[in-house]
Design a protein around this motif. Structure first.
Motif, PDB file in Angstrom:
ATOM      1  N   TRP A   1      39.722  46.943  32.004  1.00  0.00           N
ATOM      2  CA  TRP A   1      40.010  46.159  33.211  1.00  0.00           C
ATOM      3  C   TRP A   1      41.188  45.212  32.986  1.00  0.00           C
ATOM      4  CZ3 TRP A   1      39.396  46.642  38.106  1.00  0.00           C
ATOM      5  CH2 TRP A   1      39.450  45.548  38.978  1.00  0.00           C
ATOM      6  N   ALA A   2      41.485  44.922  31.731  1.00  0.00           N
ATOM      7  CA  ALA A   2      42.649  44.078  31.432  1.00  0.00           C
ATOM      8  C   ALA A   2      43.919  44.654  32.046  1.00  0.00           C
ATOM      9  CB  ALA A   2      42.815  43.923  29.925  1.00  0.00           C
ATOM     10  N   MET A   3      44.011  45.983  32.146  1.00  0.00           N
ATOM     11  CA  MET A   3      45.203  46.592  32.745  1.00  0.00           C
ATOM     12  C   MET A   3      45.366  46.134  34.191  1.00  0.00           C
ATOM     13  SD  MET A   3      47.875  48.413  32.370  1.00  0.00           S
ATOM     14  CE  MET A   3      47.622  49.327  30.845  1.00  0.00           C
ATOM     15  N   ALA A   4      44.261  46.075  34.936  1.00  0.00           N
ATOM     16  CA  ALA A   4      44.332  45.590  36.314  1.00  0.00           C
ATOM     17  C   ALA A   4      44.794  44.136  36.344  1.00  0.00           C
ATOM     18  CB  ALA A   4      42.975  45.741  36.992  1.00  0.00           C
ATOM     19  N   LYS A   5      44.285  43.326  35.413  1.00  0.00           N
ATOM     20  CA  LYS A   5      44.671  41.915  35.356  1.00  0.00           C
ATOM     21  C   LYS A   5      46.162  41.759  35.045  1.00  0.00           C
ATOM     22  CE  LYS A   5      41.830  38.957  35.298  1.00  0.00           C
ATOM     23  NZ  LYS A   5      41.245  38.135  36.395  1.00  0.00           N
ATOM     24  N   TRP A   6      46.648  42.560  34.097  1.00  0.00           N
ATOM     25  CA  TRP A   6      48.067  42.493  33.734  1.00  0.00           C
ATOM     26  C   TRP A   6      48.955  42.909  34.898  1.00  0.00           C
ATOM     27  CZ3 TRP A   6      47.009  45.715  28.719  1.00  0.00           C
ATOM     28  CH2 TRP A   6      46.338  44.913  27.795  1.00  0.00           C
ATOM     29  N   LEU A   7      48.562  43.997  35.567  1.00  0.00           N
ATOM     30  CA  LEU A   7      49.372  44.490  36.673  1.00  0.00           C
ATOM     31  C   LEU A   7      49.342  43.537  37.867  1.00  0.00           C
ATOM     32  CD1 LEU A   7      48.559  48.313  36.563  1.00  0.00           C
ATOM     33  CD2 LEU A   7      50.653  47.165  35.818  1.00  0.00           C
ATOM     34  N   GLU A   8      48.220  42.851  38.057  1.00  0.00           N
ATOM     35  CA  GLU A   8      48.142  41.875  39.153  1.00  0.00           C
ATOM     36  C   GLU A   8      49.184  40.776  38.953  1.00  0.00           C
ATOM     37  OE1 GLU A   8      44.599  39.540  41.474  1.00  0.00           O
ATOM     38  OE2 GLU A   8      44.779  39.182  39.309  1.00  0.00           O
TER      39      GLU A   8
ATOM     40  N   GLU B   1      52.026  41.101  37.849  1.00  0.00           N
ATOM     41  CA  GLU B   1      53.336  41.637  38.217  1.00  0.00           C
ATOM     42  C   GLU B   1      53.394  42.064  39.681  1.00  0.00           C
ATOM     43  OE1 GLU B   1      54.372  44.798  35.537  1.00  0.00           O
ATOM     44  OE2 GLU B   1      53.751  43.672  33.767  1.00  0.00           O
ATOM     45  N   GLY B   2      52.328  41.796  40.417  1.00  0.00           N
ATOM     46  CA  GLY B   2      52.293  42.176  41.828  1.00  0.00           C
ATOM     47  C   GLY B   2      52.100  43.664  42.050  1.00  0.00           C
ATOM     48  N   LYS B   3      51.551  44.365  41.059  1.00  0.00           N
ATOM     49  CA  LYS B   3      51.377  45.820  41.149  1.00  0.00           C
ATOM     50  C   LYS B   3      49.918  46.239  41.314  1.00  0.00           C
ATOM     51  CE  LYS B   3      55.476  46.658  38.314  1.00  0.00           C
ATOM     52  NZ  LYS B   3      55.971  47.129  37.010  1.00  0.00           N
ATOM     53  N   TYR B   4      49.026  45.256  41.440  1.00  0.00           N
ATOM     54  CA  TYR B   4      47.611  45.563  41.599  1.00  0.00           C
ATOM     55  C   TYR B   4      46.966  44.398  42.335  1.00  0.00           C
ATOM     56  CZ  TYR B   4      43.349  48.121  40.380  1.00  0.00           C
ATOM     57  OH  TYR B   4      42.216  48.874  40.440  1.00  0.00           O
ATOM     58  N   SER B   5      45.951  44.702  43.113  1.00  0.00           N
ATOM     59  CA  SER B   5      45.264  43.657  43.880  1.00  0.00           C
ATOM     60  C   SER B   5      43.799  43.575  43.450  1.00  0.00           C
ATOM     61  CB  SER B   5      45.353  43.978  45.379  1.00  0.00           C
ATOM     62  OG  SER B   5      44.647  43.016  46.124  1.00  0.00           O
ATOM     63  N   ILE B   6      43.399  42.376  43.011  1.00  0.00           N
ATOM     64  CA  ILE B   6      42.024  42.134  42.610  1.00  0.00           C
ATOM     65  C   ILE B   6      41.390  41.145  43.582  1.00  0.00           C
ATOM     66  CG2 ILE B   6      40.520  41.228  40.778  1.00  0.00           C
ATOM     67  CD1 ILE B   6      42.583  42.111  38.741  1.00  0.00           C
ATOM     68  N   SER B   7      40.208  41.479  44.049  1.00  0.00           N
ATOM     69  CA  SER B   7      39.494  40.612  44.992  1.00  0.00           C
ATOM     70  C   SER B   7      39.058  39.320  44.296  1.00  0.00           C
ATOM     71  CB  SER B   7      38.280  41.347  45.536  1.00  0.00           C
ATOM     72  OG  SER B   7      37.405  40.443  46.197  1.00  0.00           O
ATOM     73  N   PRO B   8      39.080  38.204  45.028  1.00  0.00           N
ATOM     74  CA  PRO B   8      38.559  36.967  44.440  1.00  0.00           C
ATOM     75  C   PRO B   8      37.065  37.039  44.126  1.00  0.00           C
ATOM     76  CG  PRO B   8      39.258  36.626  46.738  1.00  0.00           C
ATOM     77  CD  PRO B   8      39.660  38.013  46.357  1.00  0.00           C
ATOM     78  N   ASP B   9      36.395  38.048  44.693  1.00  0.00           N
ATOM     79  CA  ASP B   9      34.958  38.216  44.435  1.00  0.00           C
ATOM     80  C   ASP B   9      34.693  38.937  43.108  1.00  0.00           C
ATOM     81  OD1 ASP B   9      34.346  37.078  46.904  1.00  0.00           O
ATOM     82  OD2 ASP B   9      34.466  39.005  47.929  1.00  0.00           O
ATOM     83  N   SER B  10      35.751  39.426  42.457  1.00  0.00           N
ATOM     84  CA  SER B  10      35.567  40.153  41.216  1.00  0.00           C
ATOM     85  C   SER B  10      35.039  39.238  40.122  1.00  0.00           C
ATOM     86  CB  SER B  10      36.894  40.780  40.766  1.00  0.00           C
ATOM     87  OG  SER B  10      36.725  41.510  39.580  1.00  0.00           O
TER      88      SER B  10
END
Length: 201
Positions: free
Chosen positions: A181-188, A190-199
């Motif tokens: 899941w760190a990949m999603a965090k890293w990409l977020e 850079e503006g390349k992934y969106s993670i919900s605040p509920d995550s």
């Protein structure tokens, strides 16, 4: 420019993807700057490098016991040259390993003969194990599946990501999903992934 929304419309199972769809996936990863073609080629070349039978087989004392001193490698090398260079099960040339035809669990050290060895890719080798009851249901290795799920399903919470991973058949400890899941965090960042605040993460 390739678009992740196109990827999310591809067949749900990776087994059903065409070569063109896999090519599109590579182009997408290059377009968003995840990798470049030199890195892709380097990885493929590394995984085409034949199995290390010198260390995994020829240096094994059980195999060595069948040969005169310092003759085991000579026999293993010839056996290796005589193989097809493809996985005995799926036919790939990637990540080949020497593997027992009849497992050691059944024969013990008696399984350690060249006549009882074949080449299998890492995936086909692993999925034979009883602990991998979902083995073979999908095409990808576990490490590749983690990223495939992230990029094709685009879960916006860690909880959804973990659920998708379990649904895919991945049985590793949850800590592995958190690492991925760190990949999603890293990409977020850079503006390349969106993670919900509920995550959760």
């Amino acid at each position: 420019m390739t678009d992740y929304k196109t990827i999310t419309s591809f067949p749900y199972s990776d087994r059903d993807w065409s070569d063109e769809q896999w090519k599109y996936m590579l182009e997408y990863l290059v377009d968003i700057g995840m990798v470049n073609y030199r890195e892709i080629a380097s990885l493929v070349l590394g995984h085409l490098n034949p199995s290390q039978v010198g260390t995994s087989v020829a240096s094994n004392k059980s195999f060595q016991s069948h040969y005169a001193p310092r003759k085991c490698w000579e026999a293993v090398r010839q056996w290796h040259f005589d193989q097809s260079g493809k996985c005995a099960d799926c036919g790939t040339r990637l990540e080949l390993q020497a593997d027992h035809i009849i497992p050691k669990e059944l024969l013990g050290d008696a399984a350690n003969t060249l006549e009882n060895m074949t080449l299998r890719c890492r995936r086909c080798n692993v999925i034979k194990r009883p602990s991998h009851r979902h083995g073979g249901e999908t095409f990808l290795t576990a490490e590749a599946a983690l990223m495939w799920i992230l990029f094709t399903r685009r879960p916006d919470t860690y909880e959804e990501f973990m659920s998708l991973c379990r649904g895919y058949g991945l049985t590793m400890a949850s800590v592995r999903f958190e690492e991925a899941w760190a990949m999603a965090k890293w990409l977020e960042k850079e503006g390349k992934y969106s993670i919900s605040p509920d995550s959760k993460y």
